[in-house]
Write a protein that holds these residues in place. Sequence first.
Motif, PDB file in Angstrom:
ATOM      1  N   GLU A  57       2.356   1.686  -3.275  1.00 34.25           N
ATOM      2  CA  GLU A  57       1.287   2.326  -4.389  1.00 34.25           C
ATOM      3  C   GLU A  57       0.677   3.826  -4.131  1.00 34.25           C
ATOM      4  N   GLN A  58       0.826   3.917  -2.811  1.00 42.08           N
ATOM      5  CA  GLN A  58       0.679   5.608  -2.485  1.00 42.08           C
ATOM      6  C   GLN A  58       1.429   6.561  -3.255  1.00 42.08           C
ATOM      7  N   ASP A  75      -0.592  -8.130   0.147  1.00 37.33           N
ATOM      8  CA  ASP A  75      -0.481  -6.913   0.790  1.00 37.33           C
ATOM      9  C   ASP A  75       0.746  -6.485   1.575  1.00 37.33           C
ATOM     10  N   GLY A  79       0.676   1.312   6.382  1.00 42.26           N
ATOM     11  CA  GLY A  79       1.053   1.981   5.111  1.00 42.26           C
ATOM     12  C   GLY A  79       1.561   3.265   5.600  1.00 42.26           C
ATOM     13  N   ASP A  81       0.934  -1.175   0.158  1.00 46.60           N
ATOM     14  CA  ASP A  81      -0.018   0.107  -0.155  1.00 46.60           C
ATOM     15  C   ASP A  81       1.026   1.276  -0.215  1.00 46.60           C
TER      16      ASP A  81
END
Length: 407
Positions: free
Chosen positions: A149-150, A277, A252, A146
């Motif tokens: 990805e952010q 994940d 995250g 995550d």
Amino acid sequence: MGKLLAATAMCSGTAAFAVDLEVSHWWTSGGEAAAVAKFAEALNERTEHNWVDGAIAGGGDTARPIMVSRIIGGDPMHAFQFNHGRQAEELIEAGLLLDLTDVAEAEGWFDIVNPPSLLEACTVDGRVYCAPVNIHSWQWMWLSDDAFEQAGIEVPSDWDGLVASAPALREAGIVPLAVGGQSWQQSGAFGVMAIALAGEEAWLAINRDKDVDVAGGEAYARVFEAFGNARDLAAGLNVSDWNQATNAVITGQAAAQIMGDWAQGEFAVAGQVAGEDYHCLPGLGVTGILDTGGDAFYFPVQDDPEVEAAQKELAALLLSPEVQVSFNSAKGSLPIRGDVDLGTVNDCTQKGLELLAAGQTLPSGNALLTPDTNQQVNDLMTEFWSDPSMTAAEAQERYVEIIANAD
């Protein structure tokens, strides 16, 4: 376990009686508590005895002195967790710990414990004094899908990739590296970086052979420089406990953490899936090798044959196949038995099993350095970590002094 029960009955000259066994350990995080519950369930359901949980919060550095104080003070628990290695040497030399050689022989530990060094770490003068229960390795970096990805970037495949991704992560408000505020975490991260970046030969030269030339040489200069980079990457996250740092990766807030495979228990409790994940890099994606540390249970001498028989029954139970599978599956560690089937395991555990099967292993630093030397290294790493004015070269010079005086 029938052979052991017969053996203990003959040794004690009594029938089996129910005993409340107080067991001290420092497994208090969510994942750890779920794992140790497997031991308690096994004892309570498969024997007449009862597990009395003696968890001590604060990790090993807090728990070990408390346990030792009770034992030498005449108020011993019935069993306690230490890391297998040299931590219990003085207690063994003082005659305060139960000899488990008869259990090891009856249960075939010499044939099933893999790698054999784990049982060797429990052995003093040819006698076995502890029951190893898992293989834990520090050699992992955990990465939040995550977080990357952010930041709009791919999950890196090695340490250099994480360093390169730091600007994009910072721009997205994400701390690149999560490290807790306790000395063992900082020192542990340094140890991982040393093996990954300097290599197996250099690490053994220092930890096994106490070679000060290698400790002060170019290979370790690169390690200390990288450790300085890690200090910069970790700035901005203020947590103390290791599982808080792991949670920052899970949520995250942070992109990565260098931490042992026990972190997997926290990912599991959070319902996260390896390969989806989060990702894992053994040896920082640079050197695929595991240090074979882990946990073992020791049993203080008790002046009661019924209690001693119950202690030995627990020791055998801890290494039984079913208990090894249930405990290690929950703990995120690898089983110490080479003859058990973990069935379907996640991607990260599978990586660890493949390295273990290939013999890509090293002994734990706990097995090579005394607790005093390890504590000196811990203190140095914490001082370096908390003092940005200390240079990598200055820290390396201090490290050489510690190794020069190590035994």
